[in-house]
Every structure is written in C-alpha cells, then in structure tokens.
Enzyme design. Sequence first.
Site, PDB file in Angstrom:
ATOM      1  N   TRP A  79       0.857  -0.959  -0.202  1.00  0.00           N
ATOM      2  CA  TRP A  79       0.121   0.150   0.047  1.00  0.00           C
ATOM      3  C   TRP A  79       0.789   1.465   0.386  1.00  0.00           C
ATOM      4  CZ3 TRP A  79      -5.511  -1.056   2.401  1.00  0.00           C
ATOM      5  CH2 TRP A  79      -6.062   0.052   2.382  1.00  0.00           C
ATOM      6  N   ARG A  81       3.753   2.070  -1.113  1.00  0.00           N
ATOM      7  CA  ARG A  81       4.301   2.646  -2.382  1.00  0.00           C
ATOM      8  C   ARG A  81       3.032   3.287  -3.501  1.00  0.00           C
ATOM      9  NH1 ARG A  81       7.680  -1.010  -4.597  1.00  0.00           N
ATOM     10  NH2 ARG A  81       7.807   0.574  -6.192  1.00  0.00           N
ATOM     11  N   GLU A  89       1.697   6.012  10.581  1.00  0.00           N
ATOM     12  CA  GLU A  89       1.626   3.916  11.207  1.00  0.00           C
ATOM     13  C   GLU A  89       1.775   3.829  12.471  1.00  0.00           C
ATOM     14  OE1 GLU A  89       4.193   1.645   9.155  1.00  0.00           O
ATOM     15  OE2 GLU A  89       2.691  -0.240   9.778  1.00  0.00           O
ATOM     16  N   GLY A  92       6.585   0.277  15.866  1.00  0.00           N
ATOM     17  CA  GLY A  92       7.172  -0.437  16.309  1.00  0.00           C
ATOM     18  C   GLY A  92       8.079  -0.189  17.618  1.00  0.00           C
ATOM     19  N   ARG A  93       8.615   1.615  17.085  1.00  0.00           N
ATOM     20  CA  ARG A  93       9.578   1.663  18.039  1.00  0.00           C
ATOM     21  C   ARG A  93       9.093   1.950  19.367  1.00  0.00           C
ATOM     22  NH1 ARG A  93      13.177   5.656  15.721  1.00  0.00           N
ATOM     23  NH2 ARG A  93      14.405   5.115  17.653  1.00  0.00           N
ATOM     24  N   ALA A 176      -9.154  11.149  -4.580  1.00  0.00           N
ATOM     25  CA  ALA A 176     -10.102  10.869  -5.577  1.00  0.00           C
ATOM     26  C   ALA A 176      -9.504  10.223  -6.514  1.00  0.00           C
ATOM     27  CB  ALA A 176     -11.532  11.198  -5.784  1.00  0.00           C
ATOM     28  N   ARG A 177      -8.153  11.056  -7.343  1.00  0.00           N
ATOM     29  CA  ARG A 177      -7.747  10.575  -8.757  1.00  0.00           C
ATOM     30  C   ARG A 177      -6.536   9.779  -7.930  1.00  0.00           C
ATOM     31  NH1 ARG A 177      -3.151  14.702 -12.101  1.00  0.00           N
ATOM     32  NH2 ARG A 177      -3.631  13.139 -14.545  1.00  0.00           N
ATOM     33  N   ASN A 181      -6.270   5.265  -9.132  1.00  0.00           N
ATOM     34  CA  ASN A 181      -5.089   4.997  -9.499  1.00  0.00           C
ATOM     35  C   ASN A 181      -4.344   3.856  -8.697  1.00  0.00           C
ATOM     36  OD1 ASN A 181      -2.095   4.443 -11.011  1.00  0.00           O
ATOM     37  ND2 ASN A 181      -1.516   4.675  -9.588  1.00  0.00           N
ATOM     38  N   ARG A 186      -4.895  -2.304  -7.700  1.00  0.00           N
ATOM     39  CA  ARG A 186      -4.630  -3.127  -6.840  1.00  0.00           C
ATOM     40  C   ARG A 186      -6.495  -3.482  -6.419  1.00  0.00           C
ATOM     41  NH1 ARG A 186       0.067  -3.967  -5.220  1.00  0.00           N
ATOM     42  NH2 ARG A 186       0.720  -1.762  -5.255  1.00  0.00           N
TER      43      ARG A 186
HETATM   44  C1  LIG Z   1       0.783  -6.427  -9.558  1.00  0.00           C
HETATM   45  C2  LIG Z   1       1.889  -5.927  -8.817  1.00  0.00           C
HETATM   46  C3  LIG Z   1       2.838  -6.232  -8.664  1.00  0.00           C
HETATM   47  C4  LIG Z   1       4.053  -5.369  -8.375  1.00  0.00           C
HETATM   48  N1  LIG Z   1       5.170  -5.678  -8.371  1.00  0.00           N
HETATM   49  C5  LIG Z   1       6.704  -4.925  -7.583  1.00  0.00           C
HETATM   50  C6  LIG Z   1       7.674  -5.075  -7.697  1.00  0.00           C
HETATM   51  O1  LIG Z   1       7.807  -6.511  -8.236  1.00  0.00           O
HETATM   52  N2  LIG Z   1       8.383  -4.654  -7.822  1.00  0.00           N
HETATM   53  C7  LIG Z   1       7.907  -3.350  -7.490  1.00  0.00           C
HETATM   54  O2  LIG Z   1       9.065  -2.707  -6.642  1.00  0.00           O
HETATM   55  N3  LIG Z   1       6.798  -3.010  -7.345  1.00  0.00           N
HETATM   56  C8  LIG Z   1       5.678  -4.044  -7.547  1.00  0.00           C
HETATM   57  N4  LIG Z   1       4.686  -2.914  -7.894  1.00  0.00           N
HETATM   58  C9  LIG Z   1       4.986  -1.192  -7.071  1.00  0.00           C
HETATM   59  C10 LIG Z   1       4.778  -0.879  -8.174  1.00  0.00           C
HETATM   60  O3  LIG Z   1       5.541  -0.634  -9.585  1.00  0.00           O
HETATM   61  C11 LIG Z   1       3.675   0.343  -7.944  1.00  0.00           C
HETATM   62  O4  LIG Z   1       4.882   1.163  -6.861  1.00  0.00           O
HETATM   63  C12 LIG Z   1       2.919   1.360  -7.209  1.00  0.00           C
HETATM   64  O5  LIG Z   1       1.686  -0.103  -7.965  1.00  0.00           O
HETATM   65  C13 LIG Z   1       2.183   1.718  -6.431  1.00  0.00           C
HETATM   66  O6  LIG Z   1       1.510   2.964  -8.279  1.00  0.00           O
HETATM   67  P1  LIG Z   1       2.312   3.916  -8.528  1.00  0.00           P
HETATM   68  O7  LIG Z   1       3.773   4.258  -9.111  1.00  0.00           O
HETATM   69  O8  LIG Z   1       1.572   4.765 -10.217  1.00  0.00           O
HETATM   70  O9  LIG Z   1       1.144   4.746  -7.796  1.00  0.00           O
HETATM   71  P2  LIG Z   1       2.162   6.570  -7.233  1.00  0.00           P
HETATM   72  O10 LIG Z   1       2.653   6.121  -6.455  1.00  0.00           O
HETATM   73  O11 LIG Z   1       0.343   7.108  -5.877  1.00  0.00           O
HETATM   74  O12 LIG Z   1       1.456   7.506  -7.979  1.00  0.00           O
HETATM   75  C14 LIG Z   1       0.839   7.754  -8.805  1.00  0.00           C
HETATM   76  C15 LIG Z   1       0.697   8.823 -10.571  1.00  0.00           C
HETATM   77  O13 LIG Z   1       1.962   9.496  -9.981  1.00  0.00           O
HETATM   78  C16 LIG Z   1       2.723   9.374 -10.774  1.00  0.00           C
HETATM   79  N5  LIG Z   1       4.132   9.461 -10.625  1.00  0.00           N
HETATM   80  C17 LIG Z   1       4.201   9.572  -9.190  1.00  0.00           C
HETATM   81  N6  LIG Z   1       5.552   9.727  -8.544  1.00  0.00           N
HETATM   82  C18 LIG Z   1       6.503   9.716  -9.950  1.00  0.00           C
HETATM   83  C19 LIG Z   1       8.074  10.083 -10.008  1.00  0.00           C
HETATM   84  N7  LIG Z   1       8.886   9.588  -9.485  1.00  0.00           N
HETATM   85  N8  LIG Z   1       7.614  10.076 -11.242  1.00  0.00           N
HETATM   86  C20 LIG Z   1       6.764  10.595 -11.935  1.00  0.00           C
HETATM   87  N9  LIG Z   1       5.594  10.306 -11.877  1.00  0.00           N
HETATM   88  C21 LIG Z   1       5.529   9.439 -10.932  1.00  0.00           C
HETATM   89  C22 LIG Z   1       2.417   8.415 -11.737  1.00  0.00           C
HETATM   90  O14 LIG Z   1       1.786   8.901 -13.259  1.00  0.00           O
HETATM   91  C23 LIG Z   1       2.086   7.802 -11.139  1.00  0.00           C
HETATM   92  O15 LIG Z   1       0.995   6.896 -11.556  1.00  0.00           O
HETATM   93  C24 LIG Z   1       3.737  -3.830  -8.118  1.00  0.00           C
HETATM   94  C25 LIG Z   1       2.390  -3.352  -8.388  1.00  0.00           C
HETATM   95  C26 LIG Z   1       0.922  -3.884  -8.249  1.00  0.00           C
HETATM   96  C27 LIG Z   1      -0.308  -4.119  -8.820  1.00  0.00           C
END
Ligand SMILES: Cc1cc2nc3c(=O)[nH]c(=O)nc-3n(C[C@H](O)[C@H](O)[C@H](O)COP(=O)(O)OP(=O)(O)OC[C@H]3O[C@@H](n4cnc5c(N)ncnc54)[C@H](O)[C@@H]3O)c2cc1C
Length: 225
Positions: A79, A81, A89, A92-93, A176-177, A181, A186
Amino acid sequence: MDRVYNVLDQGFVRLDGALADDLSVVNAARVSFGNRKDLMDESDVGLVKYLMRERHGTPFEHNSFRFHVKCPMFVAREWFRHRISSFNERSGRYSKLEAEFYIPNAEDVRTQVGKPGAYTFEPHDNPEGLRLVLGEVAMDAWQAYEYLLEQGYAKELARCVLPVNIYTEFYWTVNARSMMNFLSLRLHETAQLEIRRYAEAVSLFFSQEMPITYAAWIANERVAP
Ligand SMILES: Cc1cc2nc3c(=O)[nH]c(=O)nc-3n(C[C@H](O)[C@H](O)[C@H](O)COP(=O)(O)OP(=O)(O)OC[C@H]3O[C@@H](n4cnc5c(N)ncnc54)[C@H](O)[C@@H]3O)c2cc1C
C-alpha cells in the site's frame, strides 16, 4: 451509513473522514469558464463522464478521503508504494505491538501456477498445512518478542523476530484521482488477493461518497484519469 468494513480475519478499513463529492469535480472544471454550480444536473453528469473518458485528471483532485486501516504488514508495504497520498503508521519503536497475525481462511490458501508475469492461483489441496505453520510460527515469534522485551531489549530490536503477517494500522489520506490509480492497480486480478480485499472496501466508500465519479470510472473500464 456504515463507515467500517471488516477485511481479512482481523483487519478493517474505516472511513475516518471525507471532504469529497461529485460537485467538486464539476466546479473545478467549470471554473475555466468562470462558472460554479450548487447542485448537479444532467449536464454535470455528462461533464464528469467526459473528463474521465478524456483523462482530464486534475478536477478529480479537489477532494480528500481519510482512511484508518488495519492490515497485515505485508499488505501495508504494498500500500505504501502509492506515493501520491499521505500515511502515518503505528510505530513498533514506541509501542509494543499486538499479538495479531493474519492466518488466511482455508478457501484463500492457494498455490501458484505458471511463470512470472503470468501466474494463476489455484486452491491448494492442503490448506491446513499452511495455516498450521503460520499459527505455530506466530506463536513462537510472539514468545521470542516478549522474552526479548522482558530482557530489556529495545522494542525497535525485539520486533525483528516478528513475521510480516503481523497486523499494523495506519491513516491514509488520498484524493480521488490518486485513489482511482490505487484501485485500478489493486483491484486488478494480478494484485495479491489480500490487498485486493482492502481495495474492494476502499472502492465501496468511493462509490458512496462520489457515486457519479465512481460510475464514470467503472464505465471507463477503471482507468484512472
Ligand atoms: C500487481 C502489482 C505488482 C507489483 N510488483 C512490484 C514489484 O515486483 N516490485 C516493485 O518494486 N513494485 C511492484 N509493484 C508496485 C508498483 O511498481 C508501484 O510502485 C505501485 O503500484 C504504486 O503505483 P504508482 O507509482 O502508480 O502510484 P503513486 O506512487 O501513487 O503514483 C501515482 C502516479 O503519479 C505519477 N508519479 C508518481 N511518482 C512519480 C515519479 N517519481 N515520476 C514520475 N511520475 C510519478 C505516476 O503517473 C503514477 O502512476 C507492483 C504493483 C502491482 C499493482
């Protein structure tokens, strides 16, 4: 309205607060022309659909959902990510953790078939085998944690013995946007079943607070604008 959905064996998603409605999307878009509405009408429904379809995303950012979530640590890690949102959060410290560990229901115990990138998950023929091991490991780990605390070791070190299925809790604030995503990724069948269950709860709150936006997102095949 029920503002809590129970998820998995001991988790939940609770909507702690929301400043969110469909009108905020419409007014954010209409300000381009110096217009503002107090009530939605049919033309506004059409406008929301248009913005979603054409991926004009910024009008969907003028709202906020604040969730309180309790989930296994491995779900939280996935989540967190989602960077375009805010998290706080439980530590745990600073606090002793609770002896709460996720053990999947028998029908959710699965085996992984296929190759990376194309896995399918099928029911395992011995679900109790996994449930038993998880239960024993949790009990042993908890005893080790308590032992280390009794010996005066810091919580931040004692927690190292705990497995990733221990429950944690956090607050998550998101617009919401960014939530769309999160949900697109998810709710997808390739996402892990456990986080999918949480995403289903989040999407129920989304549908209640912003029904027109939610419907437009579904009609747009759940592609985030
Ligand atoms: C099925 C699945 C498998 C996955 N497997 C892995 C894995 O094996 N290893 C791993 O590390 N991760 C994995 N992930 C995590 C994935 O890589 C993303 O980190 C996570 O889904 C967050 O997505 P996001 O970056 O779109 O979301 P957010 O971080 O909320 O970003 C939203 C949007 O903002 C923009 N954005 C945000 N930050 C930046 C930036 N720095 N530069 C440019 N645009 C940006 C992008 O358009 C992005 O889509 C997995 C995810 C899924 C759903």
